[in-house]
Design an enzyme around this catalytic site. Structure first.
Site, PDB file in Angstrom:
ATOM      1  N   ASN A 173       0.861  -1.216   0.025  1.00 53.46           N
ATOM      2  CA  ASN A 173      -0.026   0.072   0.110  1.00 53.46           C
ATOM      3  C   ASN A 173       0.951   1.219   0.060  1.00 53.46           C
ATOM      4  O   ASN A 173       0.412   2.341   0.220  1.00 53.46           O
ATOM      5  CB  ASN A 173      -1.049  -0.101   1.055  1.00 53.46           C
ATOM      6  CG  ASN A 173      -0.273  -0.084   2.522  1.00 53.46           C
ATOM      7  OD1 ASN A 173       1.138  -0.014   2.570  1.00 53.46           O
ATOM      8  ND2 ASN A 173      -0.934  -0.120   3.705  1.00 53.46           N
ATOM      9  N   ASP A 175       2.844   2.815   1.979  1.00 57.74           N
ATOM     10  CA  ASP A 175       2.664   3.493   3.267  1.00 57.74           C
ATOM     11  C   ASP A 175       4.039   3.854   3.837  1.00 57.74           C
ATOM     12  O   ASP A 175       4.361   4.402   4.809  1.00 57.74           O
ATOM     13  CB  ASP A 175       1.641   3.361   4.028  1.00 57.74           C
ATOM     14  CG  ASP A 175       1.981   1.967   4.724  1.00 57.74           C
ATOM     15  OD1 ASP A 175       2.915   1.304   4.386  1.00 57.74           O
ATOM     16  OD2 ASP A 175       1.188   1.747   5.837  1.00 57.74           O
ATOM     17  N   HIS A 319      28.567 -20.059 -34.460  1.00 56.64           N
ATOM     18  CA  HIS A 319      27.640 -20.890 -35.563  1.00 56.64           C
ATOM     19  C   HIS A 319      26.588 -20.155 -36.098  1.00 56.64           C
ATOM     20  O   HIS A 319      25.659 -19.637 -34.808  1.00 56.64           O
ATOM     21  CB  HIS A 319      27.294 -22.219 -35.130  1.00 56.64           C
ATOM     22  CG  HIS A 319      26.747 -23.111 -36.475  1.00 56.64           C
ATOM     23  ND1 HIS A 319      25.544 -23.601 -35.979  1.00 56.64           N
ATOM     24  CD2 HIS A 319      27.120 -23.438 -37.442  1.00 56.64           C
ATOM     25  CE1 HIS A 319      25.223 -24.437 -37.083  1.00 56.64           C
ATOM     26  NE2 HIS A 319      26.018 -24.127 -38.028  1.00 56.64           N
ATOM     27  N   ASN A 320      26.073 -20.041 -36.972  1.00 56.41           N
ATOM     28  CA  ASN A 320      24.989 -19.246 -37.594  1.00 56.41           C
ATOM     29  C   ASN A 320      24.836 -17.981 -36.907  1.00 56.41           C
ATOM     30  O   ASN A 320      23.897 -17.617 -36.283  1.00 56.41           O
ATOM     31  CB  ASN A 320      23.656 -20.206 -37.432  1.00 56.41           C
ATOM     32  CG  ASN A 320      23.599 -21.362 -38.395  1.00 56.41           C
ATOM     33  OD1 ASN A 320      24.300 -21.157 -39.195  1.00 56.41           O
ATOM     34  ND2 ASN A 320      22.537 -22.193 -37.884  1.00 56.41           N
ATOM     35  N   GLU A 349      30.351 -16.882 -38.319  1.00 57.50           N
ATOM     36  CA  GLU A 349      29.903 -17.406 -39.578  1.00 57.50           C
ATOM     37  C   GLU A 349      29.018 -16.684 -40.774  1.00 57.50           C
ATOM     38  O   GLU A 349      28.144 -15.732 -39.942  1.00 57.50           O
ATOM     39  CB  GLU A 349      29.208 -18.782 -39.290  1.00 57.50           C
ATOM     40  CG  GLU A 349      28.901 -19.449 -40.753  1.00 57.50           C
ATOM     41  CD  GLU A 349      28.067 -20.750 -40.394  1.00 57.50           C
ATOM     42  OE1 GLU A 349      28.049 -21.482 -41.144  1.00 57.50           O
ATOM     43  OE2 GLU A 349      27.534 -20.960 -39.170  1.00 57.50           O
ATOM     44  N   ASP A 351      26.856 -16.923 -43.907  1.00 53.52           N
ATOM     45  CA  ASP A 351      26.243 -17.786 -44.847  1.00 53.52           C
ATOM     46  C   ASP A 351      25.851 -16.923 -45.966  1.00 53.52           C
ATOM     47  O   ASP A 351      24.673 -16.330 -45.885  1.00 53.52           O
ATOM     48  CB  ASP A 351      24.893 -18.450 -44.371  1.00 53.52           C
ATOM     49  CG  ASP A 351      25.023 -19.957 -44.147  1.00 53.52           C
ATOM     50  OD1 ASP A 351      25.976 -20.400 -44.984  1.00 53.52           O
ATOM     51  OD2 ASP A 351      24.399 -20.511 -43.368  1.00 53.52           O
ATOM     52  N   HIS A 364      19.878 -18.216 -43.558  1.00 53.84           N
ATOM     53  CA  HIS A 364      19.896 -19.629 -43.321  1.00 53.84           C
ATOM     54  C   HIS A 364      19.322 -20.467 -44.777  1.00 53.84           C
ATOM     55  O   HIS A 364      18.034 -20.434 -44.460  1.00 53.84           O
ATOM     56  CB  HIS A 364      19.377 -20.378 -42.010  1.00 53.84           C
ATOM     57  CG  HIS A 364      19.814 -21.672 -41.725  1.00 53.84           C
ATOM     58  ND1 HIS A 364      21.455 -21.773 -41.567  1.00 53.84           N
ATOM     59  CD2 HIS A 364      19.427 -22.946 -41.594  1.00 53.84           C
ATOM     60  CE1 HIS A 364      21.565 -23.131 -41.065  1.00 53.84           C
ATOM     61  NE2 HIS A 364      20.438 -23.742 -41.077  1.00 53.84           N
ATOM     62  N   GLU A 398      30.352 -19.168 -45.788  1.00 52.06           N
ATOM     63  CA  GLU A 398      29.820 -20.180 -46.244  1.00 52.06           C
ATOM     64  C   GLU A 398      29.285 -19.651 -47.657  1.00 52.06           C
ATOM     65  O   GLU A 398      28.395 -18.938 -47.761  1.00 52.06           O
ATOM     66  CB  GLU A 398      28.946 -20.722 -45.523  1.00 52.06           C
ATOM     67  CG  GLU A 398      28.044 -22.080 -45.795  1.00 52.06           C
ATOM     68  CD  GLU A 398      28.897 -23.176 -45.587  1.00 52.06           C
ATOM     69  OE1 GLU A 398      28.891 -24.134 -46.503  1.00 52.06           O
ATOM     70  OE2 GLU A 398      29.406 -23.289 -44.459  1.00 52.06           O
ATOM     71  N   ASN A 687      12.854 -25.477   1.744  1.00 52.56           N
ATOM     72  CA  ASN A 687      12.282 -24.184   1.923  1.00 52.56           C
ATOM     73  C   ASN A 687      13.142 -23.161   2.513  1.00 52.56           C
ATOM     74  O   ASN A 687      13.066 -22.529   3.512  1.00 52.56           O
ATOM     75  CB  ASN A 687      11.012 -24.016   2.877  1.00 52.56           C
ATOM     76  CG  ASN A 687       9.912 -24.660   2.286  1.00 52.56           C
ATOM     77  OD1 ASN A 687       9.818 -24.824   1.115  1.00 52.56           O
ATOM     78  ND2 ASN A 687       8.744 -24.845   3.171  1.00 52.56           N
ATOM     79  N   ASP A 716      16.607 -26.099  -7.771  1.00 54.42           N
ATOM     80  CA  ASP A 716      15.321 -26.246  -6.985  1.00 54.42           C
ATOM     81  C   ASP A 716      14.906 -27.630  -7.142  1.00 54.42           C
ATOM     82  O   ASP A 716      14.456 -28.009  -7.903  1.00 54.42           O
ATOM     83  CB  ASP A 716      14.305 -25.205  -7.412  1.00 54.42           C
ATOM     84  CG  ASP A 716      12.998 -25.350  -6.474  1.00 54.42           C
ATOM     85  OD1 ASP A 716      13.020 -25.856  -5.584  1.00 54.42           O
ATOM     86  OD2 ASP A 716      11.906 -24.508  -6.892  1.00 54.42           O
TER      87      ASP A 716
END
Length: 768
Positions: A173, A175, A319-320, A349, A351, A364, A398, A687, A716
């Site tokens: 709130n 406050d 890559h790519n 890379e 392409d 690609h 490439e 916990n 977890d």
């Protein structure tokens, strides 16, 4: 402000109804704000345009919150929800038209009104246009100041800031006080379990608040260590501290001098400093600092010999690189190159395919991924190649283009990169071996097919014809290799590709060639020839001829890339390929996970420069190292690594389910030669994600410590489903410090999540 003052301040304004939390908010970042006009105007707020594309440009009201930590923004329309982000999430601010989106509207808005906020990890950029150049500068300078303040905060201040942030979230709130329900919610948000029966009164009692605050900041685990070495129970004298550094931290060198420096650097009490002593607060600050962390600070900067042949280094490789998402429908973006290069990547890379209007494009091939211009990629590489590392960048091309568009590619490379492009051997003579990263500082190398060899260039054997033929074996063909189209693939592998002489001439030390066998390579191949393998091909060679593979890689570069079946752009484990000495192990930088954690971990040493020297036994031409049988090498000395996982601090909340609190466990993984691959876990603590304590000891035998990586993962625990990821930290075994150490955890994206950490004790012992 230290925690004791915090308790007292909180205590003064405490009454039976609740707690005033103002003291705990925005304590550190707002210092010096009064005299700063930029921050003052950010606090007032500004209307700016948020740009997503040429057509999506909307006005938003941006404002810095009172905590100096959060940026709040919303639509000008009434009733719309607002958004926020933390200053800590911002990695960099780029001024002007420095993103694809802002470049696309460059004709509409001048550069001095535009800027880009680049976020950590893989979150998209925020592109903004201010109403005036002055307002843009106000935000650019203000944000830079806030980021700088944040980077200069100590661990203790970060903890206070973190607690303040949570108080703000809990004070529903607004406050400035918290009733018991709000405190209870706060504790749940902070991963602490506090049941209703702790207080019947419905409000937080005086002593409960003091206990509560003490619990937030007390470190019993560190106190235990402190008590062992303090003579008077109050402080460590300089000689007590020297004993600790010698006996526990196993430090060598001038320990007396180091103890003095630590007191000078971390002791907050002037009285203790005069006595050449360290209080518990100073001890805690030292252990929470970079010097007290698990990563050896002496290995942070460039410390390796950078004058050896390129083939003697592991090279951070992508890559790519143009993809931001997966490889079927993902967005291609110049941003992919900027992000990779800014992470220290040294091999990207490209392409290339024929595009409209005679301009080659990058995407690609044969998929729905979007397309970008080759010249824009080259411009980005030219601009960002050497921002974080001065060592060479390799452009792995490439090439699927027609001869005409190959000529355009060569023109762009020459015109845009200028002197940065390596166009001939370094001394202009026929070379006898690969140059070093040191020799090639500030240079961009092209890896692609080439007509003829380097020698012919020097003895005039290459005819001056404008094109030549090379055998065509590319990644697209490799994709089909293991499925039903084997015959068509064989036919494609035998086909010839026309190559333009201009593009061929851009290739010097990295000529892409087809691989026949290790025996053939030993007799015929040249040091400047580079072979590329899919991960499955590389694994096959590793199984069948590991020692031969390592030997091949001692004199030539090898590139390994993910199989084409990984359409989700997932990554393989790069460790297998490093075990074989492969230098260019190309990963999808855009995809978080174990593969990138290992890559980030290996390259976090040596100045994050993207080059890490291989162990000596992988560089020798005469000797053979086989990763399958490490015990057969000279100077074989296995070690035992003992890790005591002591405690965790302020682990992030992972499960947003109402009232859910983390049940943390720690898994330690060893990645290395096959004999060293191992995992062990602690128990899980029920916990408590706030300050779990384990004191669990894990032991590993490591046969090739020089190649081993250690990954700490916090999860977890969930008995019914897969454990949730909480945080991780990965580093080379060779960079680990012994003794009592903190591990500052990273998120899935590899970004820091202060103040989350683990406290551990590390020991190496030689196996007799």
């Amino acid at each position: 402000m230290n925690s004791v003052e915090g308790i007292n301040d909180g205590f003064v304004i405490l009454d039976r109804c609740g707690v005033n939390s103002e003291q705990l908010i925005g304590m550190s970042l707002c210092s010096g704000i009064q005299g700063d006009d930029n921050l003052q105007s950010m606090l007032v707020g500004t209307v700016m345009r948020k740009i997503k594309s040429r057509t999506w440009k909307k006005q938003r009201y941006f404002k810095l919150q009172e905590d100096c930590m959060t940026i709040w923004y919303k639509s000008k329309k009434a009733g719309n929800t607002h958004s926020t982000f933390s200053v800590g999430d911002v990695e960099a601010i780029r001024e002007g038209h420095q993103s694809e989106v802002l470049l696309s509207i460059a004709d509409e808005f001048p550069a001095d009104r535009c800027f880009t906020l680049v976020f950590r990890g893989r979150r998209g950029n925020l592109d903004l246009v201010a109403e005036s150049a002055e307002e843009a500068q106000s935000w650019i300078k203000g944000m830079k100041k806030l980021i700088e303040n944040l980077e200069n905060m100590g661990e203790r201040e970060k903890l206070d800031q973190w607690i303040g942030d949570w108080f703000k979230k809990a004070d529903k709130n607004n406050d400035g006080r918290m009733n018991f329900k709000e405190v209870q919610d706060l504790l749940k948000m902070m991963n602490v379990d506090m049941n209703e029966h702790h207080s019947q009164s419905g409000s937080l009692e005086d002593d409960e608040f003091v206990l509560f605050y003490k619990m937030l900041t007390q470190r019993e685990d560190v106190l235990r260590v402190f008590q062992v070495y303090t003579a008077d129970g109050q402080k460590l004298s300089q000689s007590d501290l020297e004993d600790f550094l010698r006996e526990e931290q196993l430090e060598g060198g001038d320990i007396q001098k180091h103890a003095k420096q630590l007191i000078e650097r971390y002791e907050p009490s002037d009285t203790a400093k005069v006595l050449n002593a360290m209080t518990f607060d100073g001890f805690l600050m030292y252990l929470g600092s970079a010097e007290g962390s698990i990563f050896n600070p002496q290995r942070r900067g460039v410390f390796q010999d950078m004058g050896q042949p390129l083939s003697h280094y592991f090279i951070s490789s992508s890559h790519n690189t143009y993809l931001m998402e997966d490889q079927l429908r993902g967005q291609s973006s110049v941003e992919g190159y900027i992000r990779a290069l800014n992470r220290g990547c040294r091999c990207v890379e490209v392409d290339c395919w024929d595009g409209a209007n005679g301009e080659p494009i990058v995407y690609h091939g044969h998929t729905l991924t979007s397309k970008i211009l080759f010249k824009d990629v080259v411009t980005a590489v030219g601009n960002y190649a050497f921002k974080v590392s001065e060592y060479p960048v390799i452009l792995s091309i490439e090439n699927h283009c027609s001869v005409e568009q190959q000529r355009v590619m060569a023109q762009h490379l020459n015109h845009i990169l200028g002197d940065k492009l390596l166009k001939s051997t370094l001394d202009g003579k026929a070379p006898i071996g690969l140059p070093s990263p040191e020799d090639l500082k500030g240079k961009i190398l092209v890896k692609a097919k080439k007509i003829g060899g380097l020698e012919e260039t020097f003895n005039g054997m290459v005819e001056d014809s404008l094109t030549g033929e090379v055998s065509d074996e590319d990644e697209a063909a490799e994709i089909d290799e293991n499925n039903l189209h084997r015959e068509s693939v064989r036919r494609r592998l035998k086909s010839k590709q026309r190559l333009s002489k201009e593009l061929s001439d851009c290739v010097v030390y990295c000529k892409s060639v087809h691989f026949s066998s290790f025996k053939h390579s030993r007799i015929h191949s040249k040091f400047y020839e580079v072979v590329s393998f899919t991960e499955s091909k590389a694994r096959k060679h590793l199984r069948e001829a590991g020692a031969e593979f390592v030997h091949h890689n001692s004199r030539q570069l090898t590139r390994v890339y993910p199989t084409g079946f990984r359409t989700d752009s997932s990554n393989f484990n790069p460790q297998e390929m490093w075990n074989a000495g492969c230098q260019i192990v190309a990963l999808n930088f855009q995809t978080a996970g174990d593969g990138m954690d290992l890559n980030d971990g290996l390259f976090s040493q040596n100045g994050r420069c993207g080059y890490v020297l291989k162990p000596d036994f992988m560089k020798e031409a005469e000797k053979r190292f086989d990763p399958e049988t490490p015990q057969q090498r000279d100077h074989y000395q296995p070690i035992i690594l003992t890790i005591q996982v002591i405690s965790g601090q302020q682990l992030p909340k992972v499960n947003i389910k109402e009232g859910s609190i983390v049940d943390p466990l720690v898994r330690v993984e060893i990645h290395g030669v096959p004999m060293d691959q191992a995992k062990q876990e602690t128990r899980y603590i029920e916990n408590n994600g706030f300050n779990p304590v384990w004191y669990d000891t894990l032991r590993f035998t490591i046969h090739t410590p020089e190649l081993a990586m250690v990954r700490f993962v916090v999860e977890d625990y969930d008995k019914t489903s897969k454990n949730d990821f909480v945080g991780q930290y990965t580093l080379p075994l060779s960079c680990m410090q012994q003794g009592y150490r903190h591990i500052h955890l990273l998120s899935k994206d590899g970004t820091s999540i202060p103040p989350s950490s683990l406290f551990v004790h590390i020991r190496f012992t030689e196996l007799e």
